[in-house]
Write an enzyme that holds these catalytic residues in place. Structure first.
Site, PDB file in Angstrom:
ATOM      1  N   GLU A 193     -16.459  -0.540   0.075  1.00 57.39           N
ATOM      2  CA  GLU A 193     -15.478  -1.577   0.402  1.00 57.39           C
ATOM      3  C   GLU A 193     -16.057  -2.606   1.374  1.00 57.39           C
ATOM      4  OE1 GLU A 193     -12.055   0.013   2.417  1.00 57.39           O
ATOM      5  OE2 GLU A 193     -10.792  -1.685   1.863  1.00 57.39           O
ATOM      6  N   ASP A 197      -6.455  -8.842   6.641  1.00 54.30           N
ATOM      7  CA  ASP A 197      -5.508  -8.073   7.452  1.00 54.30           C
ATOM      8  C   ASP A 197      -5.509  -8.313   8.972  1.00 54.30           C
ATOM      9  OD1 ASP A 197      -5.551  -7.102   4.860  1.00 54.30           O
ATOM     10  OD2 ASP A 197      -5.263  -5.037   5.429  1.00 54.30           O
TER      11      ASP A 197
END
Ligand SMILES: *[C@@H]1O[C@H](CO)[C@@H](O)[C@H](O)[C@H]1NC(C)=O
Ligand SMILES: *[C@@H]1O[C@H](CO)[C@@H](O)[C@H](O)[C@H]1NC(C)=O
Ligand SMILES: *[C@@H]1O[C@H](CO)[C@@H](O)[C@H](O)[C@H]1NC(C)=O
Length: 832
Positions: free
Chosen positions: A802, A571
């Site tokens: 994560e 991202d």
């Protein structure tokens, strides 16, 4: 991966999700009709109108391309009941515990629970979907083999809830199963003595048609369900108390508010009453005919609520009508014994596969690794529905065709759906759970075939252009978790083609296990892989030969410090500050290089002509050509190229003196020094390492030595917990990308990339070359750091995460994240 983590709203209740479906053959017919029409016009109208007619026809054709399937011959030829070992499963990873079958309109069954004394107004405290907001101390599978059984442990405050299931094959409709739910205290605390728990087991019909369910009282006395569906035939679901006794029982039989609103349906039917002992109880309302109370609609939702004093456990027994005669019912002690048998078999198989005992690991480490694998496998879901897609030729988003997807998910709470680039990493672990020990036909072990099954489902989602949408939001339950603005997938946008990584792994490690039937699948997959490769090789091409560029960056935004590259999967990892068509991305180049290599190997294996791929592979892995475009002599590292300046800042605009809303101005990016075309070589991190990650650097290249030195340097990437994503010296290290976007891939430690690093170190350690000893030394240290930290954090917090902090090693981002973080199992077992 376009996770858009911070903007996702959890538990979004969205009723406007009905999307009309377009099925593939209709679209194909449309195209045919259009060209038929075109030839008709040609004759009667004459050639002056021909150009107009062609462009109308052509635009129509382009418009429909985005949602026209690649081929009418599907990869998934058998998915449902003809694979009984995979028919029923815990395929609803977004719920704490739920079972469904691989059937587009499956019967849904699942669990909700609450503790009456702790229930808050509005039903707050009822557990159903995995929500981070529930604040559970822990939940996850301890063991799960993907086909016959699973055991999960959930900690909810002072209680431990254990859920498990076992399948029994037989008959024509996928067989029987039993699920057990047990509730106990975590510790002895005198203040929580004699607490009650309310367990709700529900059954819902997705598609009514001729199907039905109705409440039923069996010998067990508790309200169960009897029903029939086209996929399951006749069946019954009975509830039994196993330990403890039932204080109160009630049920609900109604039609739900929405498949994604089952909990809301329950909440709206809760009633308060006094029982025989004058005790106030929260109960279900019994038969409700339609939600407005008047309409007589047959029930499509039945829930039984059992309120019992903790400790308590119950069995839910599903029996298929076509099963035939049973030796016994899978309930009570028979269930307990069968579960123990499966559990010890699983432990044995796990050890045979990953060999952790021989590597010196003790019970604590092995339990951790078993849980990591089981959560990846227990996270596999089955979805059915249509994505929404858009191309430059469609004015508005259009529905993709309806299709099933059998896939693992990155996170049961936050991302309970399929993600294209995550799945390629998942495939490494799922593919590894294959055993060459003797195959016991009775127990149907999970194996490499599951990975092939997943691959087939994903490649059926390819359109005629060779594109696969990167985020798969299929079905009502999946849609309800995603804000509307993120649903649409654009066909210009890529995502790393990690399935080539899976295939590379399978070809390297399991070539000898490519049986006839697996080769047949690869044969059928091959044209789709060709189309996929060509899609990448053409649509993501850069402006110079052998260069590539991720599409989808926003060149016009002034809100972002560095416009995001969601398509790359990383991202907000910093790229050229000013996106232009002339930039070149080193990571994408490397992805395509290995894609070509795998295609060439596969062509060989299948006896096809792979010359084109071999050439492209050689060309893209030519170190000299790569160095010319991407090696910085100045900072001695690989880098992106583009229109770039480091002198950017987020600043709050000065309000004009007359402005009324001075305080509300959002911060904007200010460019202090003009950008210029150059290598983005002040930034160092994961992207710089791709030629190393994907093993494209020659083992004797001095550039490898420089990379190894940089990896080991704590001022750059090295930490005691793994490699950080962005070096401490990079200008955007741990910087926010906008007021609302905290750093994501700007320093945090991510496991998929650490896996690639460890795998590459192992490769270079074993390659003969001058840097093999250094690679080996770093390999051992990095491997140890990663394993130690993940295990420490797991036992401290109950979850895999994560990402991890580069300062403290603590988990961050969402949890549980049992997607690629679970690759730690391969690292422990040294399966690369
Ligand atoms: C549950 O188990 C107890 C003890 O075995 C038994 O007495 C009782 O009848 C069972 N059923 C219910 C509904 O509690
Ligand atoms: C990939 O694209 C390049 C041109 O950009 C072409 O030369 C090459 O042949 C292509 N490779 C394959 C395998 O199609
Ligand atoms: C490969 O490298 C690893 C790490 O140094 C080492 O443990 C292993 O024994 C090597 N394997 C072979 C076959 O050389």
């Amino acid at each position: 991966m376009a996770r858009q983590r911070r903007t996702q709203v959890e538990n979004k209740v969205d009723k406007g999700t009905n999307s009309s479906s377009s099925n593939g053959s209709n679209t194909a017919k449309q195209i045919k009709n259009k060209s038929g029409l075109l030839s008709y016009w040609k004759i009667i109208i004459g050639c002056t109108c021909l150009t107009v007619a062609i462009s109308v026809g052509y635009m129509g054709y382009l418009e429909t391309r985005v949602n026209t399937p690649y081929d009418d011959r599907k990869m998934v030829v058998s998915s449902g009941v003809d694979k009984p070992e995979r028919f029923w499963g815990s395929y609803r990873p977004g719920t704490y515990f739920g079972l469904k079958s691989r059937d587009p309109h499956s019967l849904l069954t699942g669990l909700m629970w609450y503790f009456p004394r702790r229930l808050k107004p509005g039903g707050d405290g009822i557990r159903h979907w995995c929500e981070q907001g529930d604040g559970l101390e822990k939940y996850g599978w301890l063991q799960h083999d993907g086909s016959t059984f699973g055991i999960q442990e959930i900690q909810d405050g002072p209680f431990i809830i254990t859920t498990s299931f076992i399948k029994r094959l037989g008959g024509l409709h996928g067989g029987d199963w039993t699920a057990r739910v047990s509730v106990d205290y975590k510790f002895d605390d005198p203040s929580i003595i004699d607490e009650e728990v309310s367990l709700l087991w529900y059954t819902a019909l997705e598609d009514e048609g001729k199907n039905y369910i109705k409440p039923s009282n069996f010998a067990s006395k508790l309200t169960g369900v009897r029903g029939e569906t086209s996929g399951l035939g006749e069946f019954s679901i009975k509830l039994f108390n196993y330990t403890g006794s039932v204080n109160h029982e009630s049920y609900l039989s109604t039609s739900y508010l929405g498949l994604d609103l089952l909990k809301e349906t329950v909440i709206s039917s809760l009633r308060l009453m006094q029982d025989k002992k004058k005790q106030k109880r929260i109960v279900l309302a019994g038969d409700i005919l339609g939600q407005d109370g008047t309409m007589k609609k047959p029930p499509n939702f039945i829930a039984t609520q059992i309120t019992a004093t903790v400790p308590f456990s119950m069995d839910v027994v599903f029996e298929s009508g076509s099963f035939g005669t049973r030796q016994n019912t899978l309930v009570g002690d028979i269930y307990t014994n069968t579960l123990n048998w499966h559990s010890s078999r699983f432990a044995q198989r796990f050890d045979d596969t990953f060999d952790l005992k021989a590597k010196g690991y003790g019970p604590k480490e092995i339990s951790f690794a078993q849980a990591a694998l089981s959560n990846m496998i227990g996270g596999i879901g089955y979805f059915y529905g249509a994505s929404r897609v858009q191309s430059v030729y469609t004015k508005d988003p259009v529905p993709y065709w309806k299709a099933p997807l059998y896939t693992a998910v990155p996170s049961r709470s936050f991302f309970p759906r399929g993600f294209l680039w995550d799945e390629g990493f998942h495939g490494l672990l799922i593919g590894a759970w294959d055993l060459d020990v003797e195959f016991d036909i009775l127990c149907h072990w999970f194996d490499l075939d599951v990975e092939f099954d997943i691959l087939c489902h994903w490649f059926d989602l390819m359109n005629v252009e060779g594109w696969i949408p990167r985020e798969q939001i299929l079905g009502v339950e999946a849609l309800a978790k995603v804000p509307q603005e993120f649903v649409t997938q654009k066909n210009t946008n890529a995502n790393p083609p990690t399935f080539f990584l899976t295939l590379q792994y399978i070809l390297r490690k399991y070539e000898d296990q490519l049986t006839e039937s697996r080769l047949t699948i690869l044969e059928r997959l091959y044209p789709r892989l060709q189309a996929w490769f060509t899609w990448f090789n053409t649509t993501q091409k850069g402006s110079l030969p052998s260069s590539y560029r991720w599409r989808g960056r926003d060149a016009h935004t002034n809100r972002e410090l560095n416009p995001k590259t969601l398509t790359s999967g990383l991202d907000d990892y910093p790229r050229a500050s000013h996106p232009t068509e002339d930039e070149m991305h080193i990571d994408l180049r490397c992805w395509i290089a290995i894609a070509a290599e795998v295609m060439s190997k596969l062509a060989d294996l299948l006896g096809r002509d792979g010359y084109k791929y071999e050439q492209t592979s050689e060309y893209l892995s030519d170190n000299e050509i790569m160095n010319k475009l991407h090696w910085s002599d100045y900072t001695q590292q690989y880098a992106d190229y583009g229109f770039h300046t480091d002198s950017v800042e987020l600043k709050r605009p000065k309000p004009s003196p007359r402005s009324q809303q001075a305080q509300n101005l959002e911060m904007v990016r200010v460019t202090l020094k003009d950008p210029e075309y150059r290598l983005v070589d002040s930034t160092f991190g994961y992207v710089s390492l791709f030629p190393f990650f994907l093993q494209l650097i020659k083992p004797d290249s001095p550039k490898l030595k420089k990379i190894l030195d940089d990896i080991e340097n704590p001022n750059l990437l090295w930490t005691n917990y793994g490699l950080r994503s962005l070096s401490k010296t990079s200008p955007l290290y741990m910087k926010r990308n906008s007021e609302h976007d905290p750093p994501y891939w700007r320093g945090q430690i991510w496991m998929n990339m650490n896996f690639l690093a460890i795998r590459a170190l192992y490769y270079y350690a074993n390659a003969s070359g001058p840097y093999s000893a250094q690679s080996s030394k770093i390999y051992r240290k990095l491997r140890q750091n990663v394993i130690d930290n993940l295990m420490t954090q797991y036992y401290k917090t109950g979850y895999l995460w994560e990402q991890y902090s580069d300062k403290t090693g603590e988990g961050s981002g969402c949890r549980p994240f049992n997607g690629w973080t679970a690759l730690v199992v391969l690292i422990m077992g040294e399966h690369y």
